[in-house]
Structure formats: structure tokens, C-alpha cells
Scaffold this motif. Structure first.
Motif, PDB file in Angstrom:
ATOM      1  N   LEU A 283       0.812  -1.217   0.000  1.00  0.00           N
ATOM      2  CA  LEU A 283       0.000   0.000   0.000  1.00  0.00           C
ATOM      3  C   LEU A 283       0.848   1.271   0.000  1.00  0.00           C
ATOM      4  CD1 LEU A 283      -2.501  -1.263   2.717  1.00  0.00           C
ATOM      5  CD2 LEU A 283      -3.097  -0.835   0.317  1.00  0.00           C
ATOM      6  N   CYS A 284       2.105   1.150   0.426  1.00  0.00           N
ATOM      7  CA  CYS A 284       2.986   2.318   0.614  1.00  0.00           C
ATOM      8  C   CYS A 284       3.156   3.107  -0.692  1.00  0.00           C
ATOM      9  CB  CYS A 284       4.347   1.837   1.127  1.00  0.00           C
ATOM     10  SG  CYS A 284       5.601   3.131   1.204  1.00  0.00           S
ATOM     11  N   HIS A 285       3.285   4.421  -0.560  1.00  0.00           N
ATOM     12  CA  HIS A 285       3.445   5.290  -1.733  1.00  0.00           C
ATOM     13  C   HIS A 285       4.866   5.336  -2.253  1.00  0.00           C
ATOM     14  CE1 HIS A 285      -0.351   7.657  -0.308  1.00  0.00           C
ATOM     15  NE2 HIS A 285      -0.640   6.503  -0.867  1.00  0.00           N
ATOM     16  N   GLN A 286       5.839   4.917  -1.438  1.00  0.00           N
ATOM     17  CA  GLN A 286       7.233   5.048  -1.871  1.00  0.00           C
ATOM     18  C   GLN A 286       8.110   3.948  -1.276  1.00  0.00           C
ATOM     19  OE1 GLN A 286       7.761   9.136  -0.645  1.00  0.00           O
ATOM     20  NE2 GLN A 286       7.843   8.609   1.528  1.00  0.00           N
TER      21      GLN A 286
ATOM     22  N   ALA B  13       8.274  -0.900   2.990  1.00  0.00           N
ATOM     23  CA  ALA B  13       7.466   0.309   3.157  1.00  0.00           C
ATOM     24  C   ALA B  13       8.316   1.422   3.769  1.00  0.00           C
ATOM     25  CB  ALA B  13       6.271   0.010   4.060  1.00  0.00           C
ATOM     26  N   CYS B  14       7.982   2.674   3.414  1.00  0.00           N
ATOM     27  CA  CYS B  14       8.794   3.796   3.907  1.00  0.00           C
ATOM     28  C   CYS B  14       8.519   4.094   5.377  1.00  0.00           C
ATOM     29  CB  CYS B  14       8.545   5.038   3.047  1.00  0.00           C
ATOM     30  SG  CYS B  14       6.927   5.800   3.346  1.00  0.00           S
ATOM     31  N   GLY B  15       7.298   3.806   5.831  1.00  0.00           N
ATOM     32  CA  GLY B  15       6.974   4.040   7.243  1.00  0.00           C
ATOM     33  C   GLY B  15       6.528   5.458   7.558  1.00  0.00           C
ATOM     34  N   VAL B  16       6.639   6.383   6.594  1.00  0.00           N
ATOM     35  CA  VAL B  16       6.317   7.785   6.900  1.00  0.00           C
ATOM     36  C   VAL B  16       5.245   8.398   5.988  1.00  0.00           C
ATOM     37  CG1 VAL B  16       8.541   8.306   7.980  1.00  0.00           C
ATOM     38  CG2 VAL B  16       8.277   8.613   5.504  1.00  0.00           C
ATOM     39  N   CYS B  17       4.960   7.765   4.848  1.00  0.00           N
ATOM     40  CA  CYS B  17       3.984   8.375   3.935  1.00  0.00           C
ATOM     41  C   CYS B  17       2.576   8.292   4.543  1.00  0.00           C
ATOM     42  CB  CYS B  17       4.025   7.702   2.564  1.00  0.00           C
ATOM     43  SG  CYS B  17       3.348   6.030   2.546  1.00  0.00           S
ATOM     44  N   LYS B  18       1.630   8.946   3.905  1.00  0.00           N
ATOM     45  CA  LYS B  18       0.258   8.964   4.421  1.00  0.00           C
ATOM     46  C   LYS B  18      -0.285   7.536   4.556  1.00  0.00           C
ATOM     47  CE  LYS B  18      -4.291  10.892   3.473  1.00  0.00           C
ATOM     48  NZ  LYS B  18      -5.190  11.443   2.451  1.00  0.00           N
ATOM     49  N   SER B  19      -0.002   6.715   3.530  1.00  0.00           N
ATOM     50  CA  SER B  19      -0.490   5.338   3.544  1.00  0.00           C
ATOM     51  C   SER B  19       0.080   4.577   4.743  1.00  0.00           C
ATOM     52  CB  SER B  19      -0.099   4.649   2.234  1.00  0.00           C
ATOM     53  OG  SER B  19      -0.319   3.268   2.330  1.00  0.00           O
ATOM     54  N   CYS B  20       1.389   4.681   4.943  1.00  0.00           N
ATOM     55  CA  CYS B  20       2.028   3.962   6.054  1.00  0.00           C
ATOM     56  C   CYS B  20       1.474   4.426   7.397  1.00  0.00           C
ATOM     57  CB  CYS B  20       3.546   4.146   6.016  1.00  0.00           C
ATOM     58  SG  CYS B  20       4.330   3.159   4.726  1.00  0.00           S
ATOM     59  N   ARG B  21       1.255   5.744   7.518  1.00  0.00           N
ATOM     60  CA  ARG B  21       0.760   6.252   8.805  1.00  0.00           C
ATOM     61  C   ARG B  21      -0.666   5.770   9.063  1.00  0.00           C
ATOM     62  NH1 ARG B  21       0.464  11.599   8.379  1.00  0.00           N
ATOM     63  NH2 ARG B  21       1.528  11.795   6.377  1.00  0.00           N
TER      64      ARG B  21
END
Ligand SMILES: [Zn+2]
Length: 335
Positions: free
Chosen positions: A62-65, A72-80
């Protein structure tokens, strides 16, 4: 772990376990080749972290980047949103606390969700934990979805008992196998946790499953094991009657209750032929005593009896009758 509005437990999925690198690499290869399946069945023993892996993977999908390793990046809107348990493009389906099965209502809601288009991520991701607990109606309903997969949707089924799934469901899923972790790897991981008991002792009790071993680090659980084996000894020597003992254990998880006993019968059989055999160290004193009370030739019958009861342990049966029946089996192994 926290609970979202649907009463579902969300685990911390920042990390996968160290023994899951081969599975992550398999995922990376599929992703890189753009061959991610519509449905993936994550199968392997219980208590080795498959659910955590599935949710870690879901978050990455689901992560954007994602990074170059598809983490997963852990910081994008999706991750949050994912970590908050409120991502609109994912659903976690599991047996609710007050239910024995995943119900058709849960799968119907899932199908309605799959008909919506994704809102913030590139795709929708569904994780079905303990997928074998779907009842037959739920399973048939899911099957239709698997037969006509929606675009941009990935369904991850997690199961320690995949043979209990409908064969038609299994055949629609690509498999990802999780072997029991290597003992040394499990020990290294356990030793890095805060333990009250020796890591090797815990891992032996847990049959090599590191997450179960960590749960046994709770001293009250070890005390329960000691209590049970003492009770079994008391039933065998008629210092307690089986009804009295069954009543004490009535509320206990039946599968765990039987799993302990199966391992002990195994230990007893080995002790009869090799006094130095490696056995459950937390109850070794009691096991030596039970060995002296038991007829080795009758232990195999006891083992078979316990196995046949393990198969019905999750059925709706009177717990008192079930436990009494098992305790009577123990009485029969006396000399
Ligand atoms: Zn992200």
C-alpha cells in the motif's frame, strides 16, 4: 498491539522476524518481475510470525514510496494510516473474539469493500488471518471472489492448517511456505528478549516455535504446566478424582492443554528407552515420576487417544466431559 473499530488486533509490523528473509526475498522477486499473484496463501507452523509477515507485506503493497528492497517507507500517508489501523484500502479479517469461526457476514462486508475503488493507494490489500477458521458459507463466498479476481487487489490468506481450507480455495492461491525457524536463529532472537528463563528451555517447551517460546517466558504459564502434570500424576495415583481435576481445567484452552500432554507422552515414551533423553526441562522431575508409574506398551494407545481428541478439540463439546475423558485415558497407562 492495539484494537481498531472493528475489534481487530493490529500488530506492530515495522519488522519481519530474522528467520523470514527467504520469504521476503521470494516476495521481492515476484514484485520485481511484476508477477505478484491476486491471492497468496502464507502457510506454515503456528507461532512463527506469519501474521506479522502478512501485515508487513500488506503495508508495503500500500505504501506510496517503497525502497529498492520493496520495504514500506513508514512515513507516507499510507504507512501512517496503516499503522493507525485506519487505512481505507485494506481489511484484516479474522475470527472475532466471541466467535469460533470467520462468518459469512464478515466475507460479505469484505466483498462489498472490494467493489469500491481504492482511495489512496495503488491497490487494495486483504489479509485473512487463520483462514481455515472460515466456515463453509464464508469459504464458498470467498471462493467466488478468488475465481473472478478484481483488478488491483491482493488477498493474503494466512494459515497454519491449510489442509482445512477448501481445496478449491487452495488451488486459487499461490503458496508461500514458512518452515520452522532454524534452532540457532530462534535462540539468538530469544536471547535478545527480556527472559526470566533460559532461552533453550523455553524453545524446547515450545517445540521450536520462537513466538510460543516467548509466551512461556510468562512464569504463570510455566506454573500452569507444572500444575497440570501434577494433577495428572494425582489422577493416576487416585489422590484426586478426574472430575475434580477436569473442573479445575474447564476454562483452559483445550488445544494447548492437549498439546502439552502430547509432548509429555512423547517424552515419557523416550524416557522408557533412554533415561538420558532430552525432555521438557520445566517438568522433568514429574516426567521421571510418571515414567515409573506408566507401562511403556500402553503409552502408544494413550498417544493415539490424545491425537484423536486433538482432532475434535475445536468442536463445540462439553469441556468437562472432554477433559474427564482425556484424564481417564491417562489412568489406563498405569502398570
Ligand atoms: Zn510508505
Amino acid at each position: 498491539m492495539h484494537t481498531n473499530a472493528n475489534g481487530v488486533n493490529w500488530v506492530n509490523v515495522d519488522m519481519i522476524y530474522p528467520w523470514q528473509q527467504p520469504q521476503w526475498q521470494a516476495i521481492q522477486r515476484l514484485w520485481q518481475a511484476q508477477q505478484l499473484p491476486h491471492a497468496l496463501l502464507l502457510q506454515g507452523a503456528a507461532d512463527i510470525g506469519k501474521q506479522t509477515f502478512a501485515q508487513h507485506f500488506a503495508r508495503a503493497l500500500l505504501c506510496h514510496q517503497v525502497d529498492s528492497d520493496y520495504q514500506a517507507c513508514g512515513v507516507c500517508k499510507s504507512c501512517r494510516l496503516y499503522q493507525a489501523g485506519s487505512h481505507p484500502d485494506t481489511q484484516l479479517i479474522q475470527r472475532l473474539d466471541d466467535k469460533k469461526e470467520i462468518t459469512i457476514e464478515q466475507i460479505r462486508r469484505l466483498i462489498a469493500f472490494l467493489q469500491l475503488s481504492q482511495s489512496i493507494s495503488q491497490r487494495k490489500v486483504v489479509v485473512i488471518h487463520q483462514a481455515e477458521t472460515m466456515n463453509i458459507n464464508a469459504a464458498n463466498s470467498l471462493l467466488k471472489t478468488l475465481e473472478e479476481p478484481a483488478a488491483n487487489t491482493i488477498i493474503l490468506l494466512v494459515s497454519a492448517y491449510p489442509t482445512k481450507l477448501l481445496p478449491t480455495i487452495r488451488s486459487r492461491c499461490q503458496r508461500l511456505l514458512f518452515a520452522l525457524p532454524d534452532r540457532r536463529e530462534s535462540l539468538t532472537w530469544l536471547q535478545a528478549q527480556t527472559l526470566h528463563t533460559d532461552a533453550a528451555v523455553l524453545l524446547n517447551i515450545a517445540g521450536g516455535k520462537p513466538l510460543l517460546a516467548l509466551r512461556y517466558n510468562d512464569e504463570s504459564r510455566l506454573a500452569q504446566r507444572t500444575q497440570l502434570i501434577n494433577d495428572i500424576g494425582s489422577v493416576m495415583t487416585e489422590r484426586k478424582d478426574w472430575l475434580q481435576v477436569a473442573k479445575q481445567w474447564e476454562q483452559h484452552d483445550r488445544q494447548e492443554w492437549l498439546a502439552w500432554q502430547l509432548a509429555w507422552v512423547n517424552d515419557l515414551a523416550r524416557l522408557h528407552y533412554d533415561p538420558d533423553a532430552t525432555i521438557a526441562e520445566d517438568v522433568s522431575k514429574q516426567l521421571y515420576r510418571l515414567r515409573d508409574l506408566s507401562n511403556p506398551n500402553k503409552l502408544y494407545d494413550l498417544y493415539d487417544s490424545l491425537i484423536s481428541r486433538a482432532k475434535i478439540a475445536t468442536h463445540t463439546i462439553n469441556p468437562l466431559v472432554f477433559m474427564e475423558d482425556v484424564l481417564i485415558c491417562w489412568k489406563r497407562v498405569m502398570y
